[in-house]
Write an enzyme that holds these catalytic residues in place. Structure first.
Site, PDB file in Angstrom:
ATOM      1  N   GLU A 174       3.957  -6.544   1.679  1.00  0.00           N
ATOM      2  CA  GLU A 174       3.469  -6.922   0.321  1.00  0.00           C
ATOM      3  C   GLU A 174       3.593  -5.710  -0.532  1.00  0.00           C
ATOM      4  O   GLU A 174       2.507  -5.646  -1.217  1.00  0.00           O
ATOM      5  CB  GLU A 174       1.975  -7.264   0.395  1.00  0.00           C
ATOM      6  CG  GLU A 174       1.773  -8.766   1.251  1.00  0.00           C
ATOM      7  CD  GLU A 174       0.559  -9.209   1.743  1.00  0.00           C
ATOM      8  OE1 GLU A 174      -0.404  -8.294   1.628  1.00  0.00           O
ATOM      9  OE2 GLU A 174       0.223 -10.319   2.279  1.00  0.00           O
ATOM     10  N   TYR A 217      -9.838   5.223 -12.032  1.00  0.00           N
ATOM     11  CA  TYR A 217      -9.887   6.009 -10.704  1.00  0.00           C
ATOM     12  C   TYR A 217      -9.963   7.615 -11.022  1.00  0.00           C
ATOM     13  O   TYR A 217      -9.423   8.160 -10.061  1.00  0.00           O
ATOM     14  CB  TYR A 217      -8.545   5.609  -9.972  1.00  0.00           C
ATOM     15  CG  TYR A 217      -8.158   4.049  -9.951  1.00  0.00           C
ATOM     16  CD1 TYR A 217      -9.260   3.158  -9.262  1.00  0.00           C
ATOM     17  CD2 TYR A 217      -7.002   3.499 -10.487  1.00  0.00           C
ATOM     18  CE1 TYR A 217      -8.985   1.841  -9.010  1.00  0.00           C
ATOM     19  CE2 TYR A 217      -6.885   2.052 -10.177  1.00  0.00           C
ATOM     20  CZ  TYR A 217      -7.974   1.346  -9.435  1.00  0.00           C
ATOM     21  OH  TYR A 217      -7.430   0.137  -9.557  1.00  0.00           O
ATOM     22  N   CYS A 255     -14.041   3.963 -27.939  1.00  0.00           N
ATOM     23  CA  CYS A 255     -15.141   4.476 -28.211  1.00  0.00           C
ATOM     24  C   CYS A 255     -15.909   4.693 -26.903  1.00  0.00           C
ATOM     25  O   CYS A 255     -17.007   4.145 -26.400  1.00  0.00           O
ATOM     26  CB  CYS A 255     -16.165   3.792 -28.997  1.00  0.00           C
ATOM     27  SG  CYS A 255     -15.458   3.727 -30.637  1.00  0.00           S
ATOM     28  N   GLU A 256     -15.260   5.732 -26.109  1.00  0.00           N
ATOM     29  CA  GLU A 256     -16.023   6.218 -24.421  1.00  0.00           C
ATOM     30  C   GLU A 256     -15.240   7.274 -24.176  1.00  0.00           C
ATOM     31  O   GLU A 256     -14.119   7.576 -24.517  1.00  0.00           O
ATOM     32  CB  GLU A 256     -15.380   5.194 -23.559  1.00  0.00           C
ATOM     33  CG  GLU A 256     -15.585   3.563 -23.660  1.00  0.00           C
ATOM     34  CD  GLU A 256     -16.822   3.007 -22.964  1.00  0.00           C
ATOM     35  OE1 GLU A 256     -17.265   3.883 -22.231  1.00  0.00           O
ATOM     36  OE2 GLU A 256     -17.042   1.912 -23.380  1.00  0.00           O
ATOM     37  N   TYR A 310      -0.276  -1.578 -12.343  1.00  0.00           N
ATOM     38  CA  TYR A 310      -1.478  -1.517 -12.600  1.00  0.00           C
ATOM     39  C   TYR A 310      -1.606  -0.916 -14.022  1.00  0.00           C
ATOM     40  O   TYR A 310      -2.555  -0.270 -14.168  1.00  0.00           O
ATOM     41  CB  TYR A 310      -2.210  -0.867 -11.529  1.00  0.00           C
ATOM     42  CG  TYR A 310      -2.078  -1.419 -10.075  1.00  0.00           C
ATOM     43  CD1 TYR A 310      -2.551  -2.596  -9.725  1.00  0.00           C
ATOM     44  CD2 TYR A 310      -1.295  -0.597  -9.204  1.00  0.00           C
ATOM     45  CE1 TYR A 310      -2.436  -3.242  -8.549  1.00  0.00           C
ATOM     46  CE2 TYR A 310      -1.081  -1.413  -7.999  1.00  0.00           C
ATOM     47  CZ  TYR A 310      -1.474  -2.709  -7.681  1.00  0.00           C
ATOM     48  OH  TYR A 310      -1.344  -3.316  -6.241  1.00  0.00           O
ATOM     49  N   GLY A 330       3.539  -3.591  -3.943  1.00  0.00           N
ATOM     50  CA  GLY A 330       3.158  -3.781  -5.321  1.00  0.00           C
ATOM     51  C   GLY A 330       3.841  -2.538  -6.088  1.00  0.00           C
ATOM     52  O   GLY A 330       4.823  -2.412  -6.413  1.00  0.00           O
ATOM     53  N   ARG A 331       3.026  -1.531  -5.848  1.00  0.00           N
ATOM     54  CA  ARG A 331       2.993  -0.419  -6.559  1.00  0.00           C
ATOM     55  C   ARG A 331       4.618   0.326  -6.172  1.00  0.00           C
ATOM     56  O   ARG A 331       4.934   0.739  -7.295  1.00  0.00           O
ATOM     57  CB  ARG A 331       1.933   0.681  -6.187  1.00  0.00           C
ATOM     58  CG  ARG A 331       1.933   2.094  -6.856  1.00  0.00           C
ATOM     59  CD  ARG A 331       0.958   2.903  -6.330  1.00  0.00           C
ATOM     60  NE  ARG A 331      -0.327   2.496  -6.114  1.00  0.00           N
ATOM     61  CZ  ARG A 331      -1.350   2.488  -6.853  1.00  0.00           C
ATOM     62  NH1 ARG A 331      -1.315   2.996  -8.114  1.00  0.00           N
ATOM     63  NH2 ARG A 331      -2.477   1.857  -6.520  1.00  0.00           N
ATOM     64  N   GLY A 385       0.619  -1.380  -0.106  1.00  0.00           N
ATOM     65  CA  GLY A 385       0.006   0.033   0.027  1.00  0.00           C
ATOM     66  C   GLY A 385       0.656   1.325  -0.158  1.00  0.00           C
ATOM     67  O   GLY A 385       0.262   2.558   0.069  1.00  0.00           O
ATOM     68  N   ARG A 394      -6.108   3.257 -15.292  1.00  0.00           N
ATOM     69  CA  ARG A 394      -6.143   3.975 -14.184  1.00  0.00           C
ATOM     70  C   ARG A 394      -6.739   5.408 -14.339  1.00  0.00           C
ATOM     71  O   ARG A 394      -7.641   5.579 -13.581  1.00  0.00           O
ATOM     72  CB  ARG A 394      -4.769   4.165 -13.456  1.00  0.00           C
ATOM     73  CG  ARG A 394      -4.189   2.705 -13.063  1.00  0.00           C
ATOM     74  CD  ARG A 394      -2.819   2.910 -12.483  1.00  0.00           C
ATOM     75  NE  ARG A 394      -3.137   3.369 -11.089  1.00  0.00           N
ATOM     76  CZ  ARG A 394      -2.964   4.500 -10.955  1.00  0.00           C
ATOM     77  NH1 ARG A 394      -2.496   5.536 -11.563  1.00  0.00           N
ATOM     78  NH2 ARG A 394      -3.331   5.049  -9.364  1.00  0.00           N
TER      79      ARG A 394
HETATM   80  C1  LIG Z   1      -2.989  -5.179  -4.200  1.00  0.00           C
HETATM   81  C2  LIG Z   1      -2.345  -5.606  -2.952  1.00  0.00           C
HETATM   82  C3  LIG Z   1      -0.987  -5.405  -2.315  1.00  0.00           C
HETATM   83  C4  LIG Z   1      -0.147  -4.296  -3.068  1.00  0.00           C
HETATM   84  O1  LIG Z   1      -0.784  -3.144  -2.918  1.00  0.00           O
HETATM   85  P1  LIG Z   1       0.062  -1.879  -3.293  1.00  0.00           P
HETATM   86  O2  LIG Z   1      -0.709  -0.741  -3.096  1.00  0.00           O
HETATM   87  O3  LIG Z   1       0.296  -2.059  -4.844  1.00  0.00           O
HETATM   88  O4  LIG Z   1       1.533  -2.056  -2.653  1.00  0.00           O
HETATM   89  C5  LIG Z   1      -0.745  -6.107  -1.406  1.00  0.00           C
HETATM   90  N1  LIG Z   1      -1.417  -6.911  -0.562  1.00  0.00           N
HETATM   91  C6  LIG Z   1      -2.629  -7.451  -0.912  1.00  0.00           C
HETATM   92  C7  LIG Z   1      -3.604  -8.318  -0.260  1.00  0.00           C
HETATM   93  C8  LIG Z   1      -3.262  -6.739  -1.997  1.00  0.00           C
HETATM   94  O5  LIG Z   1      -4.364  -7.132  -2.536  1.00  0.00           O
END
Ligand SMILES: *Cc1c(COP(=O)(O)O)cnc(C)c1O
Length: 418
Positions: free
Chosen positions: A273, A320, A346-347, A374, A275-276, A239, A316
Site C-alpha cells: 500500500e 509535522y 495569519c498563524e 500529502y 502512497g508517498r 510507509g 506538512r
Molecule cells: C496512509 C496509509 C498508507 C500509505 O502510507 P505512505 O506512508 O504514504 O506509503 C498505506 N496504508 C494505510 C492503511 C494508510 O493509512
C-alpha cells in the site's frame, strides 16, 4: 527528483520550464510529472516480477483522479480510507476488485458502497467493525472479504503523528487479541477471512521495522493455520519513505527482496500500500515571492520571504515540522541571504521553510520540492484561500488536472439567515 532539473538556468518539469507554467497558470500551482509517476510505479513493481502481488496506491497521498488514472492504467490497485476515495477510484477507472478499504471508522454507508462495488478486501481495524460489517453484509445478502489489520507494536522510528504501529496508536487490532478476533470473524456467516495486514507508519527510512513487523505477522499466519483459519493474502501496508533532504530510504528492490526472502515459498498473495513513495517526488509546489521583509539591525531578527503559497496549500511543515527543499525557479547569481519562507496565513506556524539561503527578489518564483504526497490532499481553504491549480506535465505538454478554486466557490454552500 530527476524529472525536475535545471536546464539553462531554469527549473524544468520534464521538458517544460516551471516559469512558463507559472506564467500561463499563475501561482501557487502544483506541478506533477507523469513520467515520474510511471517510473515510481514501475520501479516499485520491478522487484516483484514473477510473484503473486498487488500494489495498491494509497489514495490519500494524492487523490487527484488524473493521478489515479495514470496508476490504474499501469494496473495498480488502490488502498482507500473513505467512501469518497472509493468514488474517486471508480471515477478514475480503477478496478474495484483491486481495492482494499482501510480506516478505523468505516460507516454503514461506506461499507454498503464498498460491498456494492465489489472490492477486493476490507482491512478491518476492530472487533466492533467486524460485527457491523457482518450485519451490513447480511442485510445485503453478501459475504464481505476481510483482512484484519493487526497492530504489531513495532516502532517505525518516524514522526509520532505518522507512526501507526505502536500499542498506543488508534490503528488495528492489538496483536495479542488478533487470534481471538480472527476466530470470531471465521464464525461469522457473512464474513470471509482472506488476509492479514499491517501498516506501521509513514516516511520510514529503514528496512528493519518492516521486517520486524512481517516476522510477527508470519508467526500469526502460522498460528491461525493450526486453528484452521487460512490466510490467502498478506498486506504489508505502505510507509516507505522518500528523500526530502538527505534521508536514504531503502531502494524499492531492496525492500521487495527483503520481504520476499521472508515470504519464501509460502503460497500467499502479497499486497503493498505505498502512497508517498509513488507520488512524493513526482510533484512540486510553485509559488511567487510577494514581499521580502528585511531584518532590522537587531541580530535576533529574521529575514522573511513572504510567498503566495501557505500552510493551507502545503500543511506538512506546519503539521509535522516537515522539511521540504526550496529552490529558486530561476536561480540568481550573487550573494544569498538566509530567509524564513512564510505564507500569508495569519498563524506563526505558517511557514514552508526555515533558514533557507537564497538570492531573492520580489516577484521571483520558488519551487517547494517533493510536494507530490500529502500536499494537495491535505490542502484546505483556511483564511478563505482557494486551493491551488494542479498541472500534469507529460513531456513537453501539460494539462490542467484541477482548476484553481474560485473565491465564490468557497462560500457557495453557505447561506445567510432568513
Ligand atoms: C496512509 C496509509 C498508507 C500509505 O502510507 P505512505 O506512508 O504514504 O506509503 C498505506 N496504508 C494505510 C492503511 C494508510 O493509512
Amino acid at each position: 527528483m530527476t524529472n525536475f532539473t535545471l536546464k539553462n538556468g531554469v527549473l524544468y518539469a520534464e521538458n517544460l520550464a516551471l516559469s512558463q507554467i507559472a506564467a500561463e497558470f499563475n501561482t501557487p500551482c502544483y506541478v506533477y510529472s507523469q513520467a515520474a509517476l510511471t517510473q515510481a510505479f514501475t520501479s516499485f513493481k520491478a522487484g516483484l516480477v514473477g510473484t503473486n502481488h498487488l500494489v495498491c496506491f494509497a489514495v490519500k497521498a494524492n487523490p487527484n483522479i488524473a493521478i489515479l488514472n495514470v496508476f490504474a492504467k499501469l494496473g495498480a490497485g488502490f488502498d482507500i480510507v473513505s467512501g469518497g476515495e472509493l468514488a474517486r477510484v471508480l471515477a478514475a477507472g480503477g478496478d474495484p476488485q483491486k481495492i482494499v478499504f482501510s480506516g478505523v471508522g468505516k460507516s454503514v454507508e461506506e461499507m454498503r458502497g464498498a460491498l456494492n462495488a465489489g472490492i477486493f478486501c476490507f482491512n478491518v481495524e476492530s472487533a466492533s467493525e467486524l460485527t457491523r460489517l457482518n450485519e451490513v453484509a447480511k442485510s445485503m445478502n453478501k459475504i464481505a472479504p476481510v483482512s484484519l489489520r493487526v497492530n504489531p507494536n513495532v516502532d517505525a522510528k518516524t514522526h509520532p503523528y505518522i507512526s501507526t504501529g505502536l500499542k498506543n496508536n488508534k490503528f488495528g487490532v492489538a496483536f495479542d487479541d488478533a487470534i481471538s478476533v480472527y476466530e470470531t470473524a471465521a464464525a461469522m456467516p457473512n464474513i470471509a477471512v482472506h488476509g492479514v495486514d499491517c501498516h506501521i507508519g509513514s516516511q520510514i527510512t529503514e528496512l528493519a521495522p518492516f521486517i520486524e513487523a512481517l516476522d510477527l505477522i508470519l508467526g500469526l499466519v502460522d498460528q491461525l493455520e493450526t486453528k484452521g483459519i487460512h490466510i490467502s493474502h498478506i498486506d504489508v501496508g505502505g510507509g516507505i519513505g522518500i528523500t526530502y533532504a538527505d534521508e536514504t530510504p531503502p531502494e524499492f528492490t531492496a525492500y521487495a527482496k527483503a520481504i520476499l526472502a521472508k515470504i519464501n515459498a509460502r503460497n500467499v498473495k502479497l499486497l503493498f500500500e505505498p502512497g508517498r513513495a509513488l507520488v512524493g517526488n513526482a510533484g512540486v509546489l510553485v509559488t511567487k515571492v510577494e514581499y521580502l521583509k528585511a531584518s532590522s539591525k537587531d541580530s535576533e531578527a529574521k529575514n522573511f520571504a513572504i510567498v503566495d503559497a501557505a500552510m493551507n496549500d502545503l500543511m506538512r511543515p506546519a503539521l509535522y515540522d516537515a522539511y521540504h527543499d526550496i529552490q529558486a525557479v530561476s536561480p540568481r547569481i550573487g550573494a544569498a541571504v538566509t530567509y524564513e519562507i512564510v505564507g500569508p496565513v495569519c498563524e506563526s506556524g505558517d511557514f514552508l521553510g526555515h533558514d533557507r539561503t537564497l538570492n531573492l527578489a520580489e516577484g521571483d518564483l520558488l519551487a517547494i520540492m517533493s510536494a507530490g504526497a500529502y500536499g494537495m490532499s491535505m490542502a484546505s481553504n483556511y483564511n478563505t484561500r482557494g486551493r491551488a491549480i494542479e498541472i500534469m506535465v507529460d513531456g513537453d505538454e501539460c494539462h490542467v488536472i484541477r482548476q484553481r478554486e474560485k473565491i465564490t466557490d468557497l462560500f457557495a454552500l453557505e447561506s445567510l439567515l432568513p
